[in-house]
Design an enzyme around this catalytic site. Structure first.
Site, PDB file in Angstrom:
ATOM      1  N   THR A  76       0.851  -1.179   0.249  1.00 47.98           N
ATOM      2  CA  THR A  76      -0.072   0.131  -0.001  1.00 47.98           C
ATOM      3  C   THR A  76       0.931   1.170   0.021  1.00 47.98           C
ATOM      4  O   THR A  76       0.702   2.405  -0.627  1.00 47.98           O
ATOM      5  CB  THR A  76      -0.905   0.040   1.340  1.00 47.98           C
ATOM      6  N   SER A 204       4.943  -6.367  -2.287  1.00 50.46           N
ATOM      7  CA  SER A 204       4.871  -6.487  -0.857  1.00 50.46           C
ATOM      8  C   SER A 204       5.450  -7.605  -0.479  1.00 50.46           C
ATOM      9  O   SER A 204       5.135  -9.097  -0.854  1.00 50.46           O
ATOM     10  CB  SER A 204       3.488  -6.430  -0.717  1.00 50.46           C
ATOM     11  N   GLY A 205       6.110  -7.652   0.912  1.00 52.72           N
ATOM     12  CA  GLY A 205       6.669  -8.891   1.317  1.00 52.72           C
ATOM     13  C   GLY A 205       5.757 -10.224   1.554  1.00 52.72           C
ATOM     14  O   GLY A 205       6.029 -11.260   1.383  1.00 52.72           O
ATOM     15  N   HIS A 206       4.896  -9.680   2.212  1.00 56.39           N
ATOM     16  CA  HIS A 206       3.802 -11.125   2.843  1.00 56.39           C
ATOM     17  C   HIS A 206       3.011 -11.659   1.976  1.00 56.39           C
ATOM     18  O   HIS A 206       2.480 -12.654   1.992  1.00 56.39           O
ATOM     19  CB  HIS A 206       2.774 -10.319   3.985  1.00 56.39           C
ATOM     20  N   CYS A 332      -9.820  -6.850   2.203  1.00 50.90           N
ATOM     21  CA  CYS A 332     -10.272  -5.689   2.640  1.00 50.90           C
ATOM     22  C   CYS A 332     -11.981  -5.828   2.161  1.00 50.90           C
ATOM     23  O   CYS A 332     -12.458  -5.028   3.001  1.00 50.90           O
ATOM     24  CB  CYS A 332      -9.766  -4.633   1.807  1.00 50.90           C
TER      25      CYS A 332
HETATM   26  N1  PLP Z   1      -2.234  -4.333  -4.268  1.00 50.75           N
HETATM   27  C1  PLP Z   1      -2.524  -5.550  -4.588  1.00 50.75           C
HETATM   28  C2  PLP Z   1      -2.777  -6.169  -5.911  1.00 50.75           C
HETATM   29  C3  PLP Z   1      -2.638  -6.352  -3.229  1.00 50.75           C
HETATM   30  O1  PLP Z   1      -3.210  -7.585  -3.421  1.00 50.75           O
HETATM   31  C4  PLP Z   1      -2.746  -6.000  -1.949  1.00 50.75           C
HETATM   32  C5  PLP Z   1      -2.883  -6.728  -0.753  1.00 50.75           C
HETATM   33  O2  PLP Z   1      -3.743  -7.526  -0.863  1.00 50.75           O
HETATM   34  C6  PLP Z   1      -1.896  -4.751  -1.918  1.00 50.75           C
HETATM   35  C7  PLP Z   1      -1.678  -4.062  -2.988  1.00 50.75           C
HETATM   36  C8  PLP Z   1      -1.527  -3.990  -0.445  1.00 50.75           C
HETATM   37  O3  PLP Z   1      -0.443  -4.607  -0.129  1.00 50.75           O
HETATM   38  P1  PLP Z   1      -0.072  -4.774   1.413  1.00 50.75           P
HETATM   39  O4  PLP Z   1      -0.873  -5.601   2.162  1.00 50.75           O
HETATM   40  O5  PLP Z   1       1.187  -5.086   1.562  1.00 50.75           O
HETATM   41  O6  PLP Z   1      -0.136  -3.269   1.738  1.00 50.75           O
END
Ligand code: PLP
Length: 392
Positions: A76, A204-206, A332
């Site tokens: 994010t 993103s790491g997770h 979300c």
């Molecule tokens: N973008 C996409 C396509 C995602 O699937 C996600 C998380 O589900 C994000 C951005 C956000 O990543 P983070 O959870 O590391 O903020």
């Protein structure tokens, strides 16, 4: 490992289990190598070298120069930084082009830019989730400064956008091109910025077996982006703040693991599991695939199926009672009974949209996980259909 405590975990697009090697890699940085990487003494300097080593590993995964990687706190943050930072650098009256199916981490910043007076265009998708290229081409023809933010792969359906073609078109139109590759990095070998002319890329790491709370933004040399955390000189002054050393090292380790998994065929194995589940689920009455019917046009690990006349949330609860974790949309949006904006943008009929389920695999999954879902789903669907006001 997905069967640990009798759990079948098929929600890997929400988050993944941290790999044991990754946990090991980060432990020394809490009580041993805890120096500040910016300190002049050797104790801190050694930590800086380890951060740079992690930077090289992340850069190797997407094939860029390590100096083009900025560590962030999550996907994010990378998305927000890319969008606000690039559009701020472009200045007033920029045309901002995005799609209707982006993650909220992209959609919300773009919608905020509309309030700041920029012209924001959201490109639609077809019923199989593919990009409407005619709309995209028309948006790129707008006069003046242009910025594009387009996801590499969709988190809910797994549909992969042809980013090489889209980025090339943006380059020809003189637009800055950002891609949210949070779901694509580590899953698709073609995420290679030496071949695909994106200006910026978020990861993103997770989502790739590193902990939650660490990410990175690739910024191609020469692309103008305003700093997103102002303060010290860390991360080339783009993102001030003392580096989160253990998590950065963890991301480096996870990147190397992902690279070797990609090379050793893990994704092909995962795709076979996904395809077997798809085949079994689509045999159930009134079940339909959400996303491109050509499995190669989707992430190898993602399956989204609509079960008409029943609620996704009700299915999720019964699956959860059976020890199975899935999702009805992005993390979300689950919890709300509204079909997700992605499914709505695809024009999936109301009755199927409400009953959409996402199953997302990782290298931790096995055939036993698929067997378990296929064993319980017919009963769950039959039970809920019997209660449905839409049936009979
Ligand atoms: N973008 C996409 C396509 C995602 O699937 C996600 C998380 O589900 C994000 C951005 C956000 O990543 P983070 O959870 O590391 O903020």
């Amino acid at each position: 490992m997905s069967r640990q405590n009798e759990l079948t975990y098929l929600d890997n697009n929400a988050t993944t289990r941290v790999a044991p090697e990754v946990v090991e890699s980060m432990l020394p940085y809490f009580t041993g190598k805890y120096g500040n990487p910016s300190s002049t003494h050797r104790f801190g300097g050694a930590v800086m070298r380890d951060i740079d080593d992690a930077r090289r590993k992340v850069a190797a995964l997407i094939n860029c120069d390590p100096a083009e990687i900025i560590f962030t706190s999550c996907g994010t943050e990378s998305d927000n930084a890319a969008i606000f930072g690039a559009v701020e650098a472009l200045g007033a009256d920029t045309t901002v082009i995005t799609t209707k199916v982006e993650h909220p981490a992209v959609l919300q910043p773009c919608r905020e830019l509309r309030e700041h007076g920029h012209n924001v265009v959201e490109i639609g998708v077809a019923s199989d989730g593919s990009l409407n290229f005619a709309e995209y081409e028309a948006a790129l023809a707008a006069p003046g400064k242009k910025f594009v933010s387009m996801m590499w792969a969709n988190n809910e359906t797994g549909v992969v956008f042809p980013i090489a073609r889209a980025a090339e078109m943006a380059r020809e139109a003189g637009a800055v091109f950002h891609t949210d590759a949070v779901q694509a990095v580590g899953k698709l070998a073609e995420v290679d910025v030496s071949r695909v002319p994106v200006s910026m890329l978020s990861l993103s790491g997770h989502k790739l077996h590193a902990p939650k709370g660490v990410g990175a933004l690739f910024i191609r040399r020469g692309v103008r982006v305003k700093p997103f955390l102002r303060g010290g000189h860390q991360e080339r002054g783009m993102r001030a703040g003392t580096e989160n050393t253990p998590y950065i090292v963890a991301l480096g380790c996870a990147a190397t693991l992902a690279q070797s998994e990609l090379a050793n065929g893990a994704m092909e194995r995962i795709a076979r599991l996904r395809d077997r589940l798809q085949e079994g689920l689509l045999k159930l009455p009134d079940a339909s695939l959400n996303g491109d019917g050509d499995a190669r046009a989707r992430l190898p690990n993602t399956l989204n199926v609509g079960f008409s006349y029943i609620e996704g949330e009700a299915m999720l609860m019964l699956l959860s009672d059976a020890g199975i974790c899935a999702s009805s949309g992005s993390a979300c949006t689950s919890g709300s009974l509204e079909p997700s904006h992605v499914i709505r943008a695809m024009g999936v009929p109301f009755t199927a949209a409400h009953g959409s389920l996402r199953f997302s695999f990782s290298r931790d999954n096995t055939d036993a996980d698929v067997d378990r879902v296929l064993a319980v789903m017919p009963g769950i669907v039959a039970k809920l259909r019997a209660l449905s006001p839409f049936v009979n």
